[in-house]
Motif scaffolding. Structure first.
Motif, PDB file in Angstrom:
ATOM      1  N   VAL A  44       0.853  -1.176   0.000  1.00 52.89           N
ATOM      2  CA  VAL A  44       0.000   0.000   0.000  1.00 52.89           C
ATOM      3  C   VAL A  44       0.897   1.237   0.000  1.00 52.89           C
ATOM      4  N   THR A  45       0.442   2.300  -0.651  1.00 55.65           N
ATOM      5  CA  THR A  45       1.193   3.550  -0.679  1.00 55.65           C
ATOM      6  C   THR A  45       0.410   4.609   0.086  1.00 55.65           C
ATOM      7  N   LEU A  46       1.039   5.178   1.100  1.00 52.04           N
ATOM      8  CA  LEU A  46       0.438   6.208   1.934  1.00 52.04           C
ATOM      9  C   LEU A  46       1.105   7.543   1.625  1.00 52.04           C
ATOM     10  N   ALA A  47       0.337   8.625   1.741  1.00 56.01           N
ATOM     11  CA  ALA A  47       0.875   9.941   1.404  1.00 56.01           C
ATOM     12  C   ALA A  47       0.421  10.968   2.429  1.00 56.01           C
ATOM     13  N   CYS A  48       1.361  11.855   2.804  1.00 55.13           N
ATOM     14  CA  CYS A  48       1.041  12.916   3.753  1.00 55.13           C
ATOM     15  C   CYS A  48       0.908  14.278   3.088  1.00 55.13           C
ATOM     16  N   GLY A  49       1.031  14.358   1.776  1.00 50.40           N
ATOM     17  CA  GLY A  49       0.847  15.640   1.102  1.00 50.40           C
ATOM     18  C   GLY A  49       1.807  16.682   1.623  1.00 50.40           C
ATOM     19  N   GLY A  50       1.256  17.825   2.058  1.00 47.84           N
ATOM     20  CA  GLY A  50       2.110  18.902   2.567  1.00 47.84           C
ATOM     21  C   GLY A  50       2.773  18.561   3.886  1.00 47.84           C
ATOM     22  N   GLY A  51       2.174  17.660   4.659  1.00 48.48           N
ATOM     23  CA  GLY A  51       2.755  17.277   5.936  1.00 48.48           C
ATOM     24  C   GLY A  51       3.752  16.143   5.760  1.00 48.48           C
ATOM     25  N   LYS A  52       4.395  15.753   6.826  1.00 44.77           N
ATOM     26  CA  LYS A  52       5.332  14.627   6.806  1.00 44.77           C
ATOM     27  C   LYS A  52       4.835  13.579   7.778  1.00 44.77           C
TER      28      LYS A  52
END
Length: 410
Positions: free
Chosen positions: A59-67
């Protein structure tokens, strides 16, 4: 016989393996089951409010502007499901989903230009930003009355890429004295709303404290905070876009759990059935509920002149291409007397003609005040009474039956 025994053994081993290695199920509708700042899942689609990742799948998770909290230098993260937990690529650590949250929410509620929303009303947008992407995805817009602390209207749609908005600047408020004061006021307003709306017990204490001098009897009714735009209006991973305080409305629990919920389920079903980009959903409030206090009536605000309990909560569903629309108006007053209903219902209801209102029409519950009486109006008749709905957005809809959205897309 040996072949049958072998088959049974293989089947038993497969069943045992499936029990030993469960899938990773991300329940997006369970706040306790996901991190406070849940990352976007960019590799899998959500279905029925959850994402299912089979054991061994990545699975690929993303935090966008955050980390990520656990990996501060990364905006996206690959992880393999292993026995209900996630084997994260950067260090090979086996982590629970709760350990893979972002430092800040991937959704943001910001001051924003909004069509048909002029000062002193305040435009807002709920948006998210994918990793490495410059342009945000706008999931909803709101026109907010900051003086009264209530949304005039909110808007969502069923476009996969989010709302299509007119050209606008994405810059935030300028770093000027006026801009800084606006941001400070905005932060204070949201903090007040968060304190009021986060706890039904707190709401009940405030309400009973306000009404104690008048000795108003509430029977078993109590207030709760409900979203104008339901989580079901968004795809599973974006359901949290409905949870911001600016888009919350004060409703009675029987109403929120009754016809407001039924209405929003019907609208969500219509959004899913309609072709992409076909529908816009507007929702808002109108009026302030007054409770009988002796011989007089008492308008109900949770703070002086602010945070009103609305008399009506409304939804307008608009198909611009087909030039059809329908307004659904919910009376947020479980205490209304039978003799008062006629003057509260300001159009001849067409709910019985709307084929797509399945939950709402079941057992004719939409006519029960304790659950929130609902009536359905032609949109021009509705907008003549409810000034919060921007009439220019409905300019393409013919008057009368020709402009009524009563047929389902299924």
């Amino acid at each position: 016989m040996a072949r049958i025994t072998s088959s049974v053994l293989v089947l038993f081993c497969v069943k045992l393996a499936s029990l030993m290695d469960p899938a990773c199920v991300i329940d997006l509708e369970c706040e306790e089951c996901v991190p406070d700042n849940m990352p976007l899942v960019t590799s899998h689609r959500a279905a029925n409010g959850s994402v299912r990742v089979e054991d061994g799948d990545e699975v690929t998770l993303a935090c966008g502007g955050g980390k990520f909290l656990a990996y501060p230098l990364r905006e996206s993260l690959g992880a393999v499901c292993r026995g209900g937990r996630f084997l994260a690529h950067p260090d090979g650590a086996l982590r629970h989903l709760l350990e893979l949250g972002c430092q800040e929410s991937v959704f943001e509620d910001v001051l924003h230009e909004v069509e048909h929303c002029a000062p002193p009303l305040q435009g807002r947008a709920v948006r998210t930003r994918a990793p490495g992407s410059g342009a945000p995805r706008h999931l909803a817009t709101l026109c907010f009355d900051a003086d009264r602390a209530v949304a005039a209207f909110a808007r969502a749609g069923n476009a996969p890429a989010g709302l299509a908005l007119p050209p606008h600047s994405e810059a935030r408020a300028p770093l000027s004295l006026l801009g800084n004061l606006q941001q400070l006021f905005d932060a204070r307003l949201r903090a007040d709303a968060r304190r009021l709306f986060s706890d039904d017990a707190r709401l009940e204490r405030r309400l009973r404290g306000l009404l104690r001098p008048e000795r108003v009897a509430l029977a078993a009714q109590a207030l709760t905070a409900a979203p104008l735009l339901a989580p079901r209006y968004f795809d599973g991973q974006s359901a949290r876009a409905a949870g911001f305080e600016a888009g919350a409305v004060l409703a009675w629990r029987g109403v929120a759990a009754g016809n407001l919920r039924h209405l929003q389920r019907d609208v969500a079903r219509l959004l899913r059935a309609a072709p992409p980009r076909a529908l816009d959903v507007y929702a808002g409030t109108h009026g302030v509920l007054s409770l009988r206090a002796g011989a007089a009536r008492r308008p109900l605000f949770l703070k002086p002149g602010r945070f009103p309990v609305p008399q009506y909560v409304w939804t307008v569903v608009h198909d611009a291409a087909a030039r059809r629309a329908l307004a659904l108006v919910l009376l947020n007053d479980p205490f209304v007397a039978v003799s008062e209903i006629r003057e509260r219902v300001f159009c001849e209801s067409a709910c019985g003609r709307a084929a797509w209102l399945r939950d709402l029409r079941e057992n004719r519950n939409y006519e029960v005040p304790a659950q929130g009486l609902v009536f359905c109006c032609p949109v021009h008749d509705f907008a003549a009474v409810v000034a919060e709905m921007p009439r220019r957005a409905l300019a393409d809809v013919p008057a009368g039956d020709a402009g009524m959205l009563v047929d389902s897309y299924a």
